[in-house]
Design an enzyme around this catalytic site. Structure first.
Site, PDB file in Angstrom:
ATOM      1  N   SER A  57      12.032   9.381   9.949  1.00 41.39           N
ATOM      2  CA  SER A  57      13.334   9.956  10.282  1.00 41.39           C
ATOM      3  C   SER A  57      13.336  10.846  11.515  1.00 41.39           C
ATOM      4  O   SER A  57      14.411  11.169  12.030  1.00 41.39           O
ATOM      5  CB  SER A  57      13.885  10.738   9.086  1.00 41.39           C
ATOM      6  N   LYS A  86      18.926  20.124  12.047  1.00 35.52           N
ATOM      7  CA  LYS A  86      19.426  19.016  11.240  1.00 35.52           C
ATOM      8  C   LYS A  86      20.167  19.543  10.017  1.00 35.52           C
ATOM      9  O   LYS A  86      19.748  20.519   9.394  1.00 35.52           O
ATOM     10  CB  LYS A  86      18.258  18.126  10.818  1.00 35.52           C
ATOM     11  N   SER A  97      16.811   9.236  10.084  1.00 33.99           N
ATOM     12  CA  SER A  97      18.042   9.922   9.760  1.00 33.99           C
ATOM     13  C   SER A  97      18.295  11.169  10.619  1.00 33.99           C
ATOM     14  O   SER A  97      19.338  11.810  10.500  1.00 33.99           O
ATOM     15  CB  SER A  97      18.031  10.339   8.288  1.00 33.99           C
TER      16      SER A  97
END
Length: 318
Positions: A178, A80, A154
């Site tokens: 997330s 990420k 996210s």
């Protein structure tokens, strides 16, 4: 689908039906050619191919023994874009400059040390503050099963990269959903480890966020989680997480809150299945509605709350 999951990839590599270089080249080509979902913001280059070539040398020299101390040898992973990497830019999903050092975060370094090959950085919302992966750097990340829908967030890019077969596993972050939200949206397994189990450095979100794995199966997610867990000197909180070995299922107690008015057959069926395996499972029903709470606040005529200063609120005497 290019990526095949960790277990299947290791089987093909150990039987010499596939080389790591071939596998990494296929994955990188697939990311460049098929990532219409917006899962990646940066894709690895020559360093990934060099790492793959070193992995092939180990497999030629040691055969299946190569995986004894390198459990992720030849496995492709994504990271990420909130987490630092030495060879790929880290934007944190923002137009603002990132002054953090260009070095691997501890969890990323552990993935590489276990033989994994980082193939790219995945899209995140700005600083991870959104339950859908939207931002100003790139279009929203789309769902692999229906590109007209969201991948969640996210860590939407991470979940989409696994679901679309563009890597075997992914590293995400989770403060209040997330990892778990996009994993559910994209039909993969996402795990938020307990606080302190995985070191987070440089830390973010005032130490609210946890780093964790996303994979196609529970077994794959568990393997990634084992690799990245453990204390690290840069994160004093990482000594708090338990690294106990898996417990006997007969010692576990599993509880759930059943808020439905009727019995939930899938839930109760799963509870019975777990009980047969050993854990004690119990339901705890909440009263409906909760005492002292209205279902909806009383509204002023016209659909708005009454304006202040018209005698609508009478303070209670002290």
């Amino acid at each position: 689908m290019t990526a095949r999951g960790i277990r299947r990839t290791k089987e093909l590599l150990s039987r010499r039906e596939l080389t790591v270089v071939e596998h990494v080249q296929d994955v990188l080509a697939a990311v460049r050619e098929r990532d219409h979902l917006g899962a990646y913001v940066a894709v690895a280059g020559d360093e990934a191919i060099r790492a793959a070539a070193r992995a092939d040398e180990l497999i030629r020299d040691r055969g299946r023994e190569a995986w004894w101390d390198l459990p992720l040898l030849g496995v492709t992973v994504s990271v990420k874009d909130l987490l630092q990497t030495r060879d790929l830019p880290t934007t944190r999903g923002s137009l603002l400059p990132n002054g953090r050092p260009a070095q691997d975060a501890p969890a990323v370094a552990r993935l590489r040390a276990a033989g994994a090959i980082v193939v790219g950085k995945t899209t995140t919302s700005e600083f991870g503050w959104s339950a859908s992966t939207v931002g100003r750097l790139a279009p929203p990340t789309r769902n692999p099963y229906d590109p007209s829908r969201s991948a969640g967030g996210s860590s939407g890019g991470a979940a989409a990269s696994v679901a679309a077969g563009l890597c075997e596993g992914a590293l995400g972050t989770d403060g209040s959903g997330s990892i778990r939200i996009p994993a559910a949206f994209c039909g993969v397994v996402g795990y938020k480890p307990s606080f302190g189990r995985v070191p987070y450095y440089p830390n973010g979100a005032d130490r609210l966020a946890h780093q964790g794995p996303i994979a196609a199966t529970v077994a794959d997610a568990a393997l990634l989680g084992q690799v990245i867990a453990g204390p690290h000197p840069t994160d004093p909180d990482s000594g708090l997480g338990s690294l106990d070995s898996p417990r006997d299922m007969r010692s576990l107690r599993i509880g759930w809150i059943d808020t439905s008015t009727d019995r939930n057959p899938p839930l109760t069926g799963s509870a019975r299945d777990y009980s047969r395996r050993g854990p004690v499972s119990r339901s705890s029903a909440l009263p409906q509605p909760l005492p002292g709470r209205r279902r909806h606040p009383r509204r002023h005529r016209g659909g708005r709350h009454p304006p202040r200063g018209r005698g609508t609120h009478r303070p209670r005497p002290l």
